[in-house]
Design an enzyme around this catalytic site. Structure first.
Site, PDB file in Angstrom:
ATOM      1  N   HIS A   1       0.819  -1.218   0.000  1.00  0.00           N
ATOM      2  CA  HIS A   1       0.000   0.000   0.000  1.00  0.00           C
ATOM      3  C   HIS A   1       0.858   1.276   0.000  1.00  0.00           C
ATOM      4  O   HIS A   1       1.747   1.434   0.827  1.00  0.00           O
ATOM      5  CB  HIS A   1      -0.926  -0.003   1.218  1.00  0.00           C
ATOM      6  CG  HIS A   1      -1.988   1.043   1.130  1.00  0.00           C
ATOM      7  ND1 HIS A   1      -3.127   0.868   0.372  1.00  0.00           N
ATOM      8  CD2 HIS A   1      -2.067   2.279   1.660  1.00  0.00           C
ATOM      9  CE1 HIS A   1      -3.867   1.957   0.464  1.00  0.00           C
ATOM     10  NE2 HIS A   1      -3.248   2.835   1.233  1.00  0.00           N
TER      11      HIS A   1
ATOM     12  N   HIS B   1      -8.919   6.702  11.893  1.00  0.00           N
ATOM     13  CA  HIS B   1      -9.999   6.163  11.064  1.00  0.00           C
ATOM     14  C   HIS B   1      -9.381   5.127  10.139  1.00  0.00           C
ATOM     15  O   HIS B   1      -8.161   4.976  10.072  1.00  0.00           O
ATOM     16  CB  HIS B   1     -10.706   7.265  10.279  1.00  0.00           C
ATOM     17  CG  HIS B   1      -9.832   7.933   9.267  1.00  0.00           C
ATOM     18  ND1 HIS B   1      -8.990   8.970   9.593  1.00  0.00           N
ATOM     19  CD2 HIS B   1      -9.645   7.697   7.948  1.00  0.00           C
ATOM     20  CE1 HIS B   1      -8.335   9.346   8.520  1.00  0.00           C
ATOM     21  NE2 HIS B   1      -8.698   8.585   7.500  1.00  0.00           N
TER      22      HIS B   1
HETATM   23 FE   LIG Z   1      -7.661   8.602   5.598  1.00  0.00          FE
END
Ligand SMILES: [Fe+2]
Length: 385
Positions: A263, A336
């Site tokens: 990623h 988050h």
């Molecule tokens: Fe984000």
């Protein structure tokens, strides 16, 4: 804008006599930034650009703050912003701080009865729906779906739409908007590892030089007030100019994504920078190709950065319950990450068609009354399993 551009006719030597066909002189104007230290352009007007006839009563355009100190993750239903006829009236500031105002607009009509100048801020307009022409005193830029329009402060412009169906994400930046410095060499040229290059820019063209006198209304945003000035000459009376300070366009579809075996972090998506926030483009791309890769992002803490994502098109892989025109706000201070199920579901996927614009601010954003009107109110609980 770190490349040189010129349009129309200009004298061979700057600051010298430049004669009209009738022998009188054109009026030179230096249009600079950051004192005399930043980018500038030299303009040649048919008339003096200083002929103010009247100054009207100003209108307060300051955003109305509903939540000054926010720690709630929010989802705003962007297409619930009601279309309005006028471009300026249609602009709704949603998330703001002292560096940038982020908002949405759904204007139905072209700007034809007045000219506009933002003296406070560089403007970024992202065209989600609609097409038309950005008309400026330095030339015109046709725009369409997916275009970023960067309009440095002080540019006099009008915007013409082809239809009434227009949706725009905008940012008013109180600091200059540049392309990322790490993609430019000492001379300003974009380097080979940049996700875009100079050929991708939409530069001003078709300079219109109006030789007209009369009454020309110019609305000027300064210190949060919208001033109305009446000028005695047409503001688009530039016969030629050259330099580095001008508006330009760039299509998000020309952003070439950087991918990797595992990623890649958000900076690979960066498209524009300022000293106080960044703008990133999430574009259709191949996913990470390590045999054990997890294409969805890891949970992350924007401990010192508020994250605004504007969803444009495609299926946004790490979110559920998100549609085009939605905005998510992930505030600094709490982590988050992918919604339940999306982390696992991303494994083995080969690519994504997602298209989104992200604005990450270094100072916390305040939430306006306009934003609360389109806030779903539930989003902060959406990670509960
Ligand atoms: Fe984000």
């Amino acid at each position: 804008m770190p490349i040189y551009h010129k349009l129309g006719k200009i004298p061979q030597k700057r600051h010298t006599q430049f004669e009209k066909p009738d022998g009188s002189l054109y009026y030179e104007q230096l249009f600079g930034t950051i004192g005399f230290d930043g980018m500038s352009s030299l303009l040649y007007h048919i008339h003096r650009p200083t002929q103010v006839k009247e100054v009207g009563e100003p209108l307060d355009m300051s955003p109305k703050i509903a939540v000054e100190k926010n720690i709630t993750s929010r989802k705003l239903i962007g297409f619930d912003v009601e279309p309005k006829k006028d471009f300026l009236e249609s602009r709704e500031p949603l998330l703001v701080n002292s560096d940038v105002h982020v908002g949405l607009a759904a204007p139905k009509q072209s700007m034809s009865s007045y000219f506009y100048k933002n003296a406070d801020a560089d403007e970024m307009l992202f065209i989600h729906k609609g097409s038309g022409t950005l008309k400026t005193f330095l030339g015109n830029i046709p725009f369409e779906y997916g275009d970023y329009l960067i309009i440095p402060r002080g540019m006099i412009y009008q915007i013409e739409f082809d239809t009434e169906d227009n949706r725009i994400l905008y940012a008013e930046s109180f600091h200059p908007i540049y392309t990322p410095k790490r993609y430019r060499n000492w001379f300003g040229q974009l380097l080979e590892h940049s996700p875009f290059c100079e050929r991708d820019y939409k530069l001003p063209q078709d300079l219109e030089a109006h030789d007209e006198t009369g009454e020309f209304l110019m609305k000027i945003k300064k210190q949060g007030m919208l001033h109305s000035l009446v000028y005695a000459t047409h503001p688009f009376d530039v016969v030629g100019w050259d330099g580095y300070n001008f508006p330009y366009g760039f299509s998000i579809h020309n952003f070439e994504p950087i991918t990797g075996r595992v990623h890649q972090p958000p900076p690979v998506h960066q498209t524009f920078e300022t000293g106080t926030f960044v703008i990133c483009s999430f574009c259709p791309r191949l996913y990470d190709y390590h045999p054990k890769a997890i294409p969805a992002p890891y949970n992350h803490s924007n401990i010192d950065s508020d994250e605004v994502l504007y969803y444009v098109d495609g299926d946004f892989m790490s979110r559920t319950g998100i549609g085009p025109g939605y905005i998510s706000l992930h505030p600094a201070g709490i982590p988050h990450g992918p919604h339940p199920g999306t982390y696992e579901a991303s494994i083995g996927k080969k690519g994504t068609e997602e298209l989104a614009v992200m604005i990450d601010t270094f100072k916390p954003l305040q939430v306006t009354e306009n934003a609360l009107r389109i806030d779903d109110g539930e989003y902060y609980k959406s990670w509960i399993e």
